[in-house]
Design a protein around this motif. Structure first.
Motif, mmCIF file in Angstrom:
data_model
loop_
_atom_site.group_PDB
_atom_site.id
_atom_site.type_symbol
_atom_site.label_atom_id
_atom_site.label_comp_id
_atom_site.label_asym_id
_atom_site.label_seq_id
_atom_site.Cartn_x
_atom_site.Cartn_y
_atom_site.Cartn_z
ATOM 1 N N LEU A 41 1.041 -1.412 0.098
ATOM 2 C CA LEU A 41 0.200 0.138 -0.161
ATOM 3 C C LEU A 41 0.589 0.834 -0.129
ATOM 4 N N GLY A 48 -6.660 -0.491 0.999
ATOM 5 C CA GLY A 48 -6.996 0.533 -0.174
ATOM 6 C C GLY A 48 -7.809 0.450 -0.413
ATOM 7 N N SER A 140 -8.366 5.563 -2.554
ATOM 8 C CA SER A 140 -7.753 4.953 -1.250
ATOM 9 C C SER A 140 -7.626 6.550 -0.845
ATOM 10 N N ALA A 317 -1.853 3.460 -7.179
ATOM 11 C CA ALA A 317 -1.813 2.677 -6.449
ATOM 12 C C ALA A 317 -0.606 2.097 -6.379
#
Lengths: 451, 451
Positions: A41, A48, A140, A317
């Motif tokens: 993460l 997330g 997120s 991400a």
């Protein structure tokens, strides 16, 4: 099969040259499993949020090489003639399972599992990653902002700080993660996200004075509108606002300065003027930390721009799309993984459940080759998205609403440590369960004493 | 006026409600000047690079409210009926001047100047900012990478780490700033950016062993291809690569591990095997600092992904679009600016020149209301982009090439301090010159002794 909506060139050159080489070697038609996952993460986050799935599924339906695309590839000599012929007939015919949009993910979660021939699956790498990486980064970050905002609505206003297409996707992703609305009109049309907005400083500056601007806005939009009070002097602005709109004024917006101090002063002034129901909207480079610092202040809603659309410091991400299993010469599926030390991947097709203890998530269990042994409480995470090339879930505005609701429920299952803004370990550990029942490898923390 | 290509909803709700209120007050038709500029450079950078201009000009031509857009705005009650009627006839009819795409900008540079009625100009705020903020952020990061890479080409490979539309725009922006090529196929088709690519780890894993994969790739793409040698063991990978492709192998790619150490080892191994002409391509989370650290290594080209498409830590350029002047009741233009202390804007329409001393830039001179007094060496920065609503410059692939060349020349004018990677002041100061010849305000540093 028109070129106008084709998504087929939203991909990388090497995917096509790999198809060319694999067509020639014959390996192109080996059955293959690709998985999309995140090794970690970003920035010590606790969890997330998966977003972009619905966009990917719509783009998949338009992933066709029409005449325009083929002519371009031929003219630029990207691939040879046999490959062009194969591309002309391309239509994804495999299966896709994945985490539902809005679902929580953790390091190693098999967010999407693509089963097809190698050639069919490899072509989707960039398209899937572009959409999932961007949208999940925004969702997120947005989820953390929503979490600290509590009952106060967050409004996404960042369109101007990201590319025009990303702006629409970001508004959608933030809404999935719990934002109340967006400023982006296309997100309203395309995805049904509620849109909102009132006026900028330019509107005040356009008029001969602040009162004339407020009068124009109230005449047209009603006293329920939000008046921007910081173009000249906030105290005078609030006075002008209530004089023009009356005590039924909907809201005032503050977009600069010491937001907490001003919110207190403006609240006191509004109350003194009798505008006790007038709300205070704050904007100006807010992120989850700024929102947290305003929690004790008399603020009614947060307008968030740059920081939500750029993932609050983590604009992507970091998800990857890896071949984890493929057919051999005898037609047997073989697990595969890159061996280089610093980029560990786990071979084999995954299944995943979220272990729940009295309704509280305690681990992400990932089975390799088969589903993890499950007790009654566990929640399976992979759902069918595409079967035999056909998308089997809704993808339009109703799917966005469903993703938003799914996220709300999945978020509610997380242990209390998920709410921490500080950097640290994921809020639940990921455990890879081999065909044997013993754990093989753990990513993330075992520290789940906190709830 | 079809809806399919309309860019009219790539904007914020409040722009339309402002138009509604201003139509009602009558101020909508006041002549107005909006300017797009950056108050500061992100992260202590020494200069910024303007990109996205050509994309904006193409989007401007499609900024029309067709039946689909109007029906959506009516259904969602965004604006009232008179406003819908006005929008139905909307067509930008004003003038736009701006910095040429590829130009260097500094804090306060008037990057774009939009002259029209208030209503016509205010509608373009979000569209212009989305495109310029994103593309300039990428170009500004890319320029630093190109600068430290020197003669070694940089290849943009970040499509998978940003949303699919941003990926195309990022490839284009990086190319404007000097990148040699991109992996993104749509950027090749749409903007003429050269595309490149070879194979991923999945291609090696697909085959029975590494040699079989290399053989398949060389058979199909020729010995001039780049073979990815780090799927299993780099030393063995290099041996396999040269055995399969011969000493005429084009390149090997290393995508993990200690890149500098491996580059040295691989170069020595290649030379020992007789593959003295085989190039070394490195990839793996490169940015300008990593590229600088590889400068002394035997590396031939850099593949850059995440960090270039996300602006190397600064994914948006932070540009704003402000009303700086508007007509009053008597038809006289009045300079305007927001007064709040921490968001200083300078009112009045700007002109700008870059002051050159013996060909080296020494200051950004910004005149308010009229052009700065100029000596022979100064280079005017604002060029006409739109006249009476018509775009007057090319915008397709040829314009991208022109922007790339313009950038190369503008970059070459900067003092040596522009090359510093460390955080600090802009490489030249911005000086606002009032109608009076004396400087009124300076943004940035006066420290230009370094060249």
């Amino acid at each position: 099969m028109a070129g106008v909506n084709s998504t087929a060139l939203l991909t990388d050159h090497y995917e096509l040259t790999m198809v060319q080489a694999a067509l020639r070697s014959g390996a192109a038609h080996r059955r293959s499993v690709f998985e999309l996952f995140a090794r970690r993460l970003p920035g010590g986050r606790r969890y997330g949020v998966v977003a972009g799935t619905g966009r990917f599924l719509e783009a998949l339906a338009d992933f066709r090489f029409g005449e325009a695309e083929l002519a371009d590839l031929a003219a630029r000599e990207v691939v040879d003639e046999p490959t062009l012929e194969w591309l002309a007939d391309y239509r994804f015919s495999g299966d896709v399972h994945g985490y539902a949009e809005g679902e929580i993910y953790l390091p190693g979660s098999p967010i999407m599992v693509v089963e097809s021939t190698f050639a069919e699956g490899v072509l989707l790498e960039t398209l899937a990653l572009s959409m999932l990486n961007h949208d999940s980064a925004v969702a997120s970050a947005a989820a953390r902002m929503v979490q600290v905002a509590g009952d106060r609505p967050c409004i996404e206003m960042g369109s101007r700080r990201t590319a025009e297409g990303s702006a629409v996707a970001a508004a959608r992703a933030a809404y999935v993660a719990g934002f109340a609305s967006t400023s982006n009109l296309e997100a309203g049309r395309r995805w049904g996200v509620p849109t909102a907005g009132t006026a900028a400083h330019s509107f005040t500056l356009l008029h001969d004075d602040e009162r004339a601007a407020f009068r124009a806005q109230v005449d047209s939009l009603g006293a329920g509108t939000a008046l921007l009070v910081d173009t000249y002097d906030v105290e005078q602005g609030v006075r002008n606002a209530v004089e023009v709109a009356g005590t039924g004024l909907g809201a005032v917006r503050i977009d600069s300065g010491d937001l907490l101090g001003q919110a207190h002063a403006v609240r006191a002034q509004l109350d003194e003027l009798g505008a006790t129901g007038t709300r205070i909207v704050v904007t100006s480079d807010l992120d989850e930390y700024a929102i947290a610092s305003l929690a004790a202040g008399p603020v009614d809603s947060y307008g968030v721009g740059t920081r939500v659309v750029t993932g609050s410091g983590h604009p992507t991400a970091g998800m990857v799309y890896k071949l984890v299993s493929r057919e051999d010469d005898e037609g047997v599926m073989v697990d595969v993984a890159k061996a280089s030390r610093n980029k560990v991947s786990v071979g084999g097709r995954k299944e995943a459940v979220r272990r729940l203890d009295n309704g509280v998530a305690s681990a992400e269990l990932v089975g390799i080759g088969e589903a993890p042994e499950s007790d009654g409480d566990d929640r399976p995470l992979l759902v069918p998205l595409v079967r035999g090339g056909e998308v089997v879930v809704p993808t339009g505005p109703e799917a966005v609403e469903a993703a938003r609701e799914h996220h709300r429920r999945a978020r509610a299952e997380l242990p209390r440590s998920a709410g921490r803004l500080s950097e640290g370990e994921p809020c639940i550990p990921t455990r890879f369960i081999d065909e044997l029942p013993a754990p093989r490898q753990a990513l993330g923390t075992e520290d789940t004493d906190d709830r």
